[in-house]
Design an enzyme around this catalytic site. Structure first.
Site, PDB file in Angstrom:
ATOM      1  N   THR A 199       2.242   7.985  -0.765  1.00  0.00           N
ATOM      2  CA  THR A 199       3.127   8.470   0.305  1.00  0.00           C
ATOM      3  C   THR A 199       2.319   8.518   1.602  1.00  0.00           C
ATOM      4  OG1 THR A 199       2.493  10.747  -0.137  1.00  0.00           O
ATOM      5  CG2 THR A 199       4.433   9.939  -1.284  1.00  0.00           C
ATOM      6  N   GLU A 206       9.029   7.801  -3.152  1.00  0.00           N
ATOM      7  CA  GLU A 206       9.299   8.306  -4.507  1.00  0.00           C
ATOM      8  C   GLU A 206      10.569   7.718  -5.105  1.00  0.00           C
ATOM      9  OE1 GLU A 206       8.404   9.985  -1.894  1.00  0.00           O
ATOM     10  OE2 GLU A 206       7.154  11.724  -2.349  1.00  0.00           O
ATOM     11  N   LYS A 247      15.080  26.449  12.968  1.00  0.00           N
ATOM     12  CA  LYS A 247      15.704  27.664  12.409  1.00  0.00           C
ATOM     13  C   LYS A 247      15.840  28.676  13.531  1.00  0.00           C
ATOM     14  CE  LYS A 247      13.721  26.421   8.027  1.00  0.00           C
ATOM     15  NZ  LYS A 247      12.545  25.563   8.268  1.00  0.00           N
ATOM     16  N   TRP A 265      20.781  26.948  11.434  1.00  0.00           N
ATOM     17  CA  TRP A 265      19.960  25.744  11.456  1.00  0.00           C
ATOM     18  C   TRP A 265      20.480  24.770  12.504  1.00  0.00           C
ATOM     19  CZ3 TRP A 265      18.646  23.994   5.734  1.00  0.00           C
ATOM     20  CH2 TRP A 265      17.826  24.970   5.165  1.00  0.00           C
TER      21      TRP A 265
HETATM   22  P1  AMP Z   1       8.578   7.478   3.165  1.00  0.00           P
HETATM   23  O1  AMP Z   1       8.299   7.879   1.791  1.00  0.00           O
HETATM   24  O2  AMP Z   1       7.382   7.441   4.048  1.00  0.00           O
HETATM   25  O3  AMP Z   1       9.373   6.232   3.252  1.00  0.00           O
HETATM   26  O4  AMP Z   1       9.495   8.616   3.796  1.00  0.00           O
HETATM   27  C1  AMP Z   1      10.706   9.020   3.211  1.00  0.00           C
HETATM   28  C2  AMP Z   1      11.448   9.919   4.137  1.00  0.00           C
HETATM   29  O5  AMP Z   1      11.919   9.191   5.281  1.00  0.00           O
HETATM   30  C3  AMP Z   1      12.712  10.502   3.551  1.00  0.00           C
HETATM   31  O6  AMP Z   1      12.454  11.609   2.718  1.00  0.00           O
HETATM   32  C4  AMP Z   1      13.502  10.878   4.804  1.00  0.00           C
HETATM   33  O7  AMP Z   1      13.066  12.105   5.349  1.00  0.00           O
HETATM   34  C5  AMP Z   1      13.134   9.760   5.750  1.00  0.00           C
HETATM   35  N1  AMP Z   1      14.199   8.761   5.774  1.00  0.00           N
HETATM   36  C6  AMP Z   1      14.248   7.593   5.137  1.00  0.00           C
HETATM   37  N2  AMP Z   1      15.383   6.922   5.423  1.00  0.00           N
HETATM   38  C7  AMP Z   1      16.101   7.711   6.258  1.00  0.00           C
HETATM   39  C8  AMP Z   1      17.374   7.610   6.912  1.00  0.00           C
HETATM   40  N3  AMP Z   1      18.136   6.538   6.789  1.00  0.00           N
HETATM   41  N4  AMP Z   1      17.766   8.655   7.665  1.00  0.00           N
HETATM   42  C9  AMP Z   1      17.006   9.750   7.811  1.00  0.00           C
HETATM   43  N5  AMP Z   1      15.794   9.899   7.248  1.00  0.00           N
HETATM   44  C10 AMP Z   1      15.348   8.899   6.475  1.00  0.00           C
END
Ligand code: AMP
Length: 550
Positions: free
Chosen positions: A187, A331, A444, A449
């Protein structure tokens, strides 16, 4: 009663064999300094076999992680297939990570071999002395090799082309356990150390089928996909594996990720599909507005990785490119939801309301919402809670390192094994997800929120705003209040009071930020998302010039 069907393991080698024979004439094209370089899927299959022989020659055995520190290109696609098909583990390394994180990741995985693009050697060379597990570096593509001289004693350096040359073009791919590790991806580590997600052959296979579903990306061998999303960002959203199932032609931009070369690639190579995070598309839009190009081939654009501002979607729609919004995470392999309006949506307005959501859950991803006190919330399109998911391509644990036990931290996995996404949102009765925020980004304010994303989307709808990021800042009265940080377009004349008035007409009054600042650009993470952590730190250090508007 047992089923009577054959128990054939779902393996990446089968995807490779299928793609390189049935779709042998489909192509993988890499953009280079000297123009596009094309290889057929058949050639890619043969070269993948050669690479597997070469890696075996370097002592790579089943279960060994092999790192790739590479741009999106044809050699990287070969590594995508050769490494897992031979039973080793493809470990994609994010070349935009800070050096300390990169070293942590390589050491945690204990990579023995790293395949690196020649142009990223200046990044790798100073790290090598800190990577004791690395024995071999295989260099692919252009770039000055001399930077490796003297770096990391005992590390052997090989040329990719020389290493695979003359090797057999077929490989007897082993019959692996479909639950065995195929790929490892960490990640991006916004908090704490990066965590490794280990995809299995089975999860990659099933995820690839999902990517190919008509309600997902739905591409066929008539398509060409411009894969801008890096191969080190959740396996380029699964595209290289999925496309070999269906014969989609791949267009790989290598290191030419700036708006101008991307526009040129689209004009000359005429892809029908492209995938990237919103910031890339924002840059491309600015470029296309300044220097119009024929981009008419590109009819489908997948945007995900961060919330896609509706204004950006509208702008691309106007250019004839239909944006499809998608949500996922490292994930989740990553495809979770894709926003294709349902058949019941009537008229443009209703369709639009579906398109701006994060999308609909497919059969393979179960979802539930959990409220602040652990209570289950209904799918009523109103109740917002933390999203939890489970399914055959969703992580159930993190990699514990060589010989270590898998890790299931309680803030990431529920007691009954669901993944806690850290995303806050609501789900409609027909299964469409709308994210309101990341749990840690939500403002918050006095027990209510405020969605930072909602404020950003409205701000970015202003014609003179290039980018906007909203963060929560401490407030004596309310606990937290939003701070709007705004990047203005070149030549913009709007002042902050005007932007505030613009926003006031679009959101509830109590959500309106009092604190405003103009910044030069929004800091980005290693995968091109807004980095609010950096903005929060800048604010805390007093580095932002904040104006209060009441
Ligand atoms: P990563 O593992 O670096 O790809 O990050 C995943 C995170 O990116 C998710 O848990 C979301 O918070 C954010 N994310 C991915 N796609 C979207 C989307 N279409 N809209 C809003 N947030 C997103």
């Amino acid at each position: 009663m047992q089923g009577t069907m054959q128990d054939v393991p779902l393996l990446i080698s089968r995807i490779l064999v299928h793609g390189s024979t049935v779709h042998g004439r489909s192509t993988v094209t890499t953009w280079t300094d000297e123009g596009p370089v094309r290889r057929t899927y058949a050639e890619t299959g043969a070269r993948s076999a050669q690479l597997a022989h070469a890696l075996r020659g370097l002592g790579v055995a089943e279960g060994d992680p092999v790192g790739t520190l590479m741009w999106n290109n044809g050699d990287h696609v070969e590594a995508y297939f050769a490494i897992p098909s031979m039973g080793a583990v493809l470990h994609t390394l994010n070349l935009r990570l800070p050096a300390t994180q990169l070293a942590f990741i390589v050491n945690h995985a204990a990579d023995r071999v790293i395949i690196a693009s020649g142009t990223v050697l200046p990044l790798l060379a100073p790290l090598l002395p800190k990577l004791p597990s690395v024995e071999h570096v295989v260099v692919s593509g252009p770039g000055d090799r001399s930077v490796l001289a003297g770096a990391g004693s005992g590390v052997r350096v090989h040329e990719y082309e020389e290493l695979i040359a003359g090797r057999p073009t077929a490989y007897e791919w082993p019959e692996l356990d479909e639950r065995a590790a195929a790929a490892l991806c960490y990640t991006s580590g916004t908090t704490g150390d990066p965590k490794g997600v280990v995809y299995s052959h089975r999860s990659v296979y099933l995820h690839s089928m999902q990517v190919n579903m008509a309600q997902s990306m739905g591409l066929t061998d008539h398509d060409t996909s411009l894969v801008v999303v890096p191969q080190f960002h959740v396996n380029a959203w699964g595209l290289p594996h999925a496309t070999f199932m269906t014969g989609v032609n791949l267009l790989m931009p290598d290191r030419f990720l700036q708006p101008a070369p991307l526009a040129e690639m689209i004009e000359t190579e005429r892809p029908t599909h492209a995938a990237a995070v919103p910031t890339i598309w924002q840059g491309l839009l600015t470029e296309l507005t300044a220097r119009p190009r024929d981009v008419s081939s590109l009819t489908q654009v997948t945007i995900g990785g961060a919330a896609c501002p509706p204004a950006l979607m509208e702008a691309f729609d106007a250019l004839g490119m239909r944006v499809c919004h998608a949500w996922g995470m490292t994930e989740t392999s990553p495809l979770g939801t894709v926003a294709r309006p349902p058949a019941q949506a009537r008229g443009a307005e209703e369709e639009w309301a579906y398109r701006v959501t994060q999308g609909r859950f497919p059969a393979g991803v179960e979802a539930r919402l959990t409220g602040p006190d652990g209570e289950r919330l209904p799918w009523d399109g109103k109740s917002a809670g933390e999203l939890e998911v489970r399914g055959p391509w969703i992580a159930g644990a993190y990699y514990g390192g060589a010989g270590g036990e898998p890790q299931r931290p309680a803030d990431k996995f529920s007691e009954d094994g669901w993944l806690r996404t850290g995303d806050v949102g609501l789900i409609s009765p027909d299964g469409f997800l709308t994210l309101t925020d990341r749990a840690k980004d939500v403002v918050k304010s006095g027990g209510e929120w405020i969605s930072s994303v909602a404020l950003e989307n409205e701000l970015m709808a202003h014609p003179e705003v290039a980018e906007a990021a909203v963060i929560a800042v401490p407030d004596e009265k309310w606990g937290e209040r939003p701070l709007a940080t705004v990047v203005l377009k070149e030549g913009a004349s709007a002042g902050l009071p005007e932007l505030r008035a613009f926003l006031a007409g679009r959101i509830a009054k109590w959500q309106l930020p009092e604190r405003w600042t103009v910044i030069e650009s929004v800091p980005k993470t290693s995968v091109g998302k807004f980095d609010k952590k950096v903005l929060r730190a800048r604010y805390a250090e007093g580095e932002l010039d904040v104006t209060r508007l009441q």
